[in-house]
Write an enzyme that holds these catalytic residues in place. Structure first.
Site, PDB file in Angstrom:
ATOM      1  N   LYS A  44      -1.760  15.715   2.690  1.00 45.62           N
ATOM      2  CA  LYS A  44      -2.271  14.815   3.713  1.00 45.62           C
ATOM      3  C   LYS A  44      -3.307  13.913   3.059  1.00 45.62           C
ATOM      4  CE  LYS A  44      -3.669  13.087   7.690  1.00 45.62           C
ATOM      5  NZ  LYS A  44      -2.816  12.057   8.374  1.00 45.62           N
ATOM      6  N   SER A  45      -3.398  12.666   3.505  1.00 44.12           N
ATOM      7  CA  SER A  45      -4.455  11.797   2.985  1.00 44.12           C
ATOM      8  C   SER A  45      -5.799  12.454   3.242  1.00 44.12           C
ATOM      9  CB  SER A  45      -4.420  10.429   3.667  1.00 44.12           C
ATOM     10  OG  SER A  45      -3.289   9.698   3.247  1.00 44.12           O
ATOM     11  N   MET A  70      -3.047  10.615  14.571  1.00 48.53           N
ATOM     12  CA  MET A  70      -3.669  11.879  14.163  1.00 48.53           C
ATOM     13  C   MET A  70      -5.158  11.705  13.902  1.00 48.53           C
ATOM     14  SD  MET A  70      -0.959  13.663  14.343  1.00 48.53           S
ATOM     15  CE  MET A  70      -1.467  15.226  13.673  1.00 48.53           C
ATOM     16  N   ASN A 124      -3.835   5.495  -0.226  1.00 50.07           N
ATOM     17  CA  ASN A 124      -3.338   5.076   1.091  1.00 50.07           C
ATOM     18  C   ASN A 124      -4.147   3.865   1.535  1.00 50.07           C
ATOM     19  OD1 ASN A 124      -2.542   4.769   3.732  1.00 50.07           O
ATOM     20  ND2 ASN A 124      -3.016   6.872   4.372  1.00 50.07           N
ATOM     21  N   CYS A 127      -6.069   1.984   5.611  1.00 49.98           N
ATOM     22  CA  CYS A 127      -7.343   2.575   5.972  1.00 49.98           C
ATOM     23  C   CYS A 127      -8.238   1.569   6.637  1.00 49.98           C
ATOM     24  CB  CYS A 127      -7.999   3.152   4.736  1.00 49.98           C
ATOM     25  SG  CYS A 127      -7.321   4.764   4.479  1.00 49.98           S
ATOM     26  N   GLY A 268       9.113  12.375   6.965  1.00 46.78           N
ATOM     27  CA  GLY A 268       7.973  12.618   7.831  1.00 46.78           C
ATOM     28  C   GLY A 268       8.400  13.207   9.155  1.00 46.78           C
TER      29      GLY A 268
HETATM   30  O1  YRO Z   1      -3.424   9.103  12.012  1.00 46.29           O
HETATM   31  C1  YRO Z   1      -3.293   9.391  10.814  1.00 46.29           C
HETATM   32  O2  YRO Z   1      -3.910  10.340  10.262  1.00 46.29           O
HETATM   33  C2  YRO Z   1      -2.340   8.583  10.047  1.00 46.29           C
HETATM   34  N1  YRO Z   1      -1.087   8.430  10.588  1.00 46.29           N
HETATM   35  C3  YRO Z   1      -0.120   7.676   9.953  1.00 46.29           C
HETATM   36  O3  YRO Z   1       1.000   7.533  10.460  1.00 46.29           O
HETATM   37  N2  YRO Z   1      -0.410   7.083   8.790  1.00 46.29           N
HETATM   38  C4  YRO Z   1      -1.654   7.200   8.210  1.00 46.29           C
HETATM   39  O4  YRO Z   1      -1.835   6.621   7.127  1.00 46.29           O
HETATM   40  C5  YRO Z   1      -2.669   7.964   8.852  1.00 46.29           C
HETATM   41  C6  YRO Z   1      -4.015   8.053   8.232  1.00 46.29           C
HETATM   42  C7  YRO Z   1      -4.788   6.735   8.223  1.00 46.29           C
HETATM   43  C8  YRO Z   1      -5.266   6.173   9.563  1.00 46.29           C
HETATM   44  C9  YRO Z   1      -4.099   5.633  10.322  1.00 46.29           C
HETATM   45  C10 YRO Z   1      -5.995   7.203  10.418  1.00 46.29           C
HETATM   46  C11 YRO Z   1      -6.215   5.022   9.287  1.00 46.29           C
END
Ligand code: YRO
Length: 310
Positions: A44-45, A70, A124, A127, A268
């Site tokens: 996860k990022s 998320m 990623n 952001c 995904g």
């Molecule tokens: O909501 C997330 O953690 C999320 N969902 C995604 O589909 N792509 C993402 O890159 C992320 C993390 C980054 C962000 C959307 C919260 C800025």
């Protein structure tokens, strides 16, 4: 039929792996990916501080796709730095995804995560930038400055995860940014931003954060993903390895990504829907697709989308 692949000099035992975000937050989830047929373990990022993420419901799957907001739930980069050596013991590449809440965060994480020696580090770019400005990836100058600051801090190959672009001028500008920034591979695409799925029965959105707005994934975004893979493959003249992400539900979807230029694909929505057993199904289906067409390898089809005659 060999489905292994190489990206930026790193060998993957199969071309299928999880998309960042899908079942890859906790030690248990990451270990389950390690034990599965996935060709890599993608985290996860991560952010500098641990995050619980947004209130639930924050993911919703429906026929044809998914929507999520998320809000970056993750253990924080220190925890992932400690986990990476354990993850490497599964004998497949580990991709560490980093997502700063500001530019300095990326630099802080890049230095420490690099020391843990993941096989690849993925930046990623979806952001938050300054509130009121679009995400970093939608600002080419900010993207270039960030990538040029991260690149010298890391010794492993650096990838960039990009959101979809919808105009050839945007593809062209970002391809030049990528060309100038020491990027070793691209991951295309992140979710299609800020969709809205409505439940007509309840007369509400299906997810709670952001008034129901969220990133779209799954089969419905496949044409957008393929277009972005194809556009960057052509602009970067087939020299930039690409991981295709978006709408991989069956083996044939992976084959389409490869035709457009992908060297590997990520899963995904379908991983969230089916669990890690999805990887063996996809392998079997892709092998069947290749055999049916008389193909000896993935490489033979990479980027080879044909033009219509006429
Ligand atoms: O909501 C997330 O953690 C999320 N969902 C995604 O589909 N792509 C993402 O890159 C992320 C993390 C980054 C962000 C959307 C919260 C800025």
């Amino acid at each position: 039929m060999d489905l292994s692949t190489t990206i930026a000099g790193v060998k993957f035992p199969t071309c299928f792996m999880n998309a960042s975000g899908a079942l890859c937050v906790t030690r248990e989830e990451l270990f389950a990916l390690g034990r599965s047929r996935a060709g890599a373990i993608v985290t996860k990022s991560m952010t500098v501080e641990p995050r619980v993420g947004n209130p639930e419901p924050r993911y919703y799957g429906f026929p044809g796709g998914s929507i999520n907001s998320m809000g970056l739930p993750n253990l924080g980069y220190r925890a992932y730095a400690e986990l990476i050596p354990d993850l490497k013991q599964f004998g497949k590449p580990v991709i560490a995804s980093i997502a700063g809440l500001c530019e300095e965060d990326f630099l802080t994480m890049a230095r420490v995560i690099n020391q843990a020696l993941p096989d690849l580090i993925e930046v990623n770019l979806s952001c938050p930038n300054i509130p009121g400005k679009p995400q970093i990836a939608y600002d080419p100058a900010d993207s270039e400055r960030l990538l040029k600051r991260v690149r010298p801090l890391i010794t492993v190959p650096m990838g960039v995860k990009l959101p979809p672009y919808f105009d050839p001028a945007h593809h062209a500008v970002m391809a030049e940014v990528i060309r100038r920034s020491g990027v070793d591979y691209l991951n295309l695409i992140n979710s299609v931003g800020n969709g809205l799925v409505v439940d007509p029965k309840r007369e509400t959105p299906v997810i709670k954060p952001k008034g129901g707005f969220g990133g779209l994934g799954g089969s419905l975004i496949k044409p957008v993903a393929l277009a972005n893979v194809r556009a960057f493959w052509k602009l970067l003249e087939g020299h930039m390895p690409i991981i295709g992400t978006g709408g991989v539900a069956r083996g044939v979807d992976a084959f389409e990504h490869v035709l457009c230029g992908a060297s590997a694909v990520q899963v995904g929505t379908l991983l969230v829907e089916e669990g890690v057993a999805v990887f063996e199904r996809l392998e079997r289906e892709l092998r069947e697709e290749l055999v049916k067409r008389g193909k000896q390898s993935l490489e033979e089809s990479r980027g080879k989308l044909r033009e219509l005659p006429g």
